[in-house]
Design an enzyme around this catalytic site. Structure first.
Site, PDB file in Angstrom:
ATOM      1  N   SER A 149      69.231 100.990  17.784  1.00  9.53           N
ATOM      2  CA  SER A 149      70.068 100.892  18.974  1.00  9.53           C
ATOM      3  C   SER A 149      69.684 101.965  20.002  1.00  9.53           C
ATOM      4  O   SER A 149      68.553 101.990  20.476  1.00  9.53           O
ATOM      5  CB  SER A 149      71.542 100.979  18.566  1.00  9.53           C
ATOM      6  OG  SER A 149      72.388 100.606  19.616  1.00  9.53           O
ATOM      7  N   ASP A 204      73.250  89.601  19.432  1.00 12.03           N
ATOM      8  CA  ASP A 204      73.275  90.978  19.909  1.00 12.03           C
ATOM      9  C   ASP A 204      73.114  90.993  21.432  1.00 12.03           C
ATOM     10  O   ASP A 204      72.190  90.366  21.958  1.00 12.03           O
ATOM     11  CB  ASP A 204      72.117  91.748  19.255  1.00 12.03           C
ATOM     12  CG  ASP A 204      72.121  93.222  19.559  1.00 12.03           C
ATOM     13  OD1 ASP A 204      72.937  93.690  20.380  1.00 12.03           O
ATOM     14  OD2 ASP A 204      71.287  93.931  18.959  1.00 12.03           O
ATOM     15  N   HIS A 219      74.110  92.607  16.116  1.00 13.32           N
ATOM     16  CA  HIS A 219      73.687  93.997  16.247  1.00 13.32           C
ATOM     17  C   HIS A 219      74.021  94.770  14.965  1.00 13.32           C
ATOM     18  O   HIS A 219      75.075  94.587  14.365  1.00 13.32           O
ATOM     19  CB  HIS A 219      74.406  94.653  17.430  1.00 13.32           C
ATOM     20  CG  HIS A 219      73.918  96.029  17.735  1.00 13.32           C
ATOM     21  ND1 HIS A 219      72.725  96.263  18.389  1.00 13.32           N
ATOM     22  CD2 HIS A 219      74.455  97.254  17.468  1.00 13.32           C
ATOM     23  CE1 HIS A 219      72.551  97.558  18.513  1.00 13.32           C
ATOM     24  NE2 HIS A 219      73.576  98.189  17.970  1.00 13.32           N
TER      25      HIS A 219
END
Length: 314
Positions: A162, A256, A286
């Site tokens: 991320s 995501d 995600h």
């Protein structure tokens, strides 16, 4: 390649359990509350056993303090395993060594690498480039002193999830400027731009585990000024200059909001003849690699991704 299919059935069950907790979205919480919640949710332990774990600190580049580090030694018999410097996620404002523990254990075990996890400074107290400076200092340390942990400093890669993927992409560019070699940069569902009108930001605006509003909110916390959103160390997709970057492994999930950042980056590198392995899971969301213990599709993906990283660390 289909970018999104129906959510994986096992993932639906996991998400139902999370929804039952009644957790507010990240952007609706104060930074302190979000940090506490992130730590509570992701520091429960788990992951495979490793040979040993060492905790220590290294100096910041400006000498202003110490960066906490945690090193995970693989159980494999290699005398000098390759080194992976790992940057946790958390939208630049959350995340700890503990909340990244399961990912680091899995990387050490599945890749057979010495994983060096970095507790970089967090926004908004420390906006860009403070966290990146810590990330780069850890990479430099691994190159210069990774051998003291038994690792092979000639085979160093960077991995980030991320916002940590954002840091890893920036470290690769910085290393290129300094003339350092990096074996691979592995970006796990990374944030790579402030272009919030991409299809996945719209399609997955209310995505499970991460929402578009979360990314917008914490992106602002990370920046010193709005101009930083165009800095190539903040938004790698803001520049097409990708020549001579390290080989890449890119991971994306269909549900995501960040999905299309990963697709765009993979296309950008491929166009520049950079070695890219792009692994996409259209039925996952995600952070899915952190759900490998509960979702078979995520566990299989972790094996595939680990093999791709391992191949580029040879």
């Amino acid at each position: 390649m289909s970018r999104r299919t129906a959510l994986d059935s096992q993932l639906v069950e996991v998400l139902a359990d999370i929804d039952a907790m009644g957790i507010p979205p990240w952007h609706a919480l104060s930074v302190d509350a979000a940090r506490q919640l992130e730590d509570d949710l992701f520091s429960a332990g788990g992951g495979p056993k490793v040979a040993r774990i060492e905790a220590f600190g290294i100096d910041r580049r400006d000498g202003s303090g110490s960066i906490p580090i945690r090193a995970y030694h693989p159980t494999t018999a290699a005398e000098a395993p390759p080194i992976l410097v790992f940057y946790h996620g958390g939208l630049w404002a959350m995340g700890t060594l503990d909340s990244a523990d399961d990912l680091c254990r899995n990387l050490a075990a599945r890749v057979g690498a010495l994983v060096v996890s970095v507790d970089y400074r967090l926004a908004p107290e420390h906006s860009f480039p403070a966290g990146l400076e810590d990330a780069y200092a850890a990479f430099e340390w691994a190159n210069a002193f990774g051998h003291t942990l038994g690792g092979d400093p000639t085979r160093v890669g960077v991995v980030g999830s991320s916002s940590g993927g954002n840091l890893a992409a920036a470290v690769v560019r910085w290393a290129r400027e300094d003339g350092h070699d990096i074996a691979v940069h592995a970006l796990l569902y990374p944030i790579l731009s402030a272009q919030f009108d991409r299809g996945s930001y719209v399609e997955n605006a209310d995505g499970p585990l991460l929402k578009t509003a979360d990314v917008r909110h914490y992106f602002d916390h990370y920046l010193r000024t709005p101009v930083d959103a165009f800095h190539p160390f903040v938004a790698p997709l803001a520049t097409s200059e990708v020549d001579n970057l390290a080989p890449a492994v890119i991971v994306t999930g269909g549900h995501d909001p960040l999905r299309d950042d990963g697709f765009a980056y993979a296309a950008q590198l491929t166009k520049a003849d950079i070695d890219v392995a792009h692994h996409h899971e259209p039925s996952l969301c995600h952070g899915f690699l952190s759900l490998a213990d509960d979702v078979d599709r995520a566990a299989d993906a972790f094996e595939t991704v680990s093999a791709a990283i391992r191949e580029r660390l040879r």
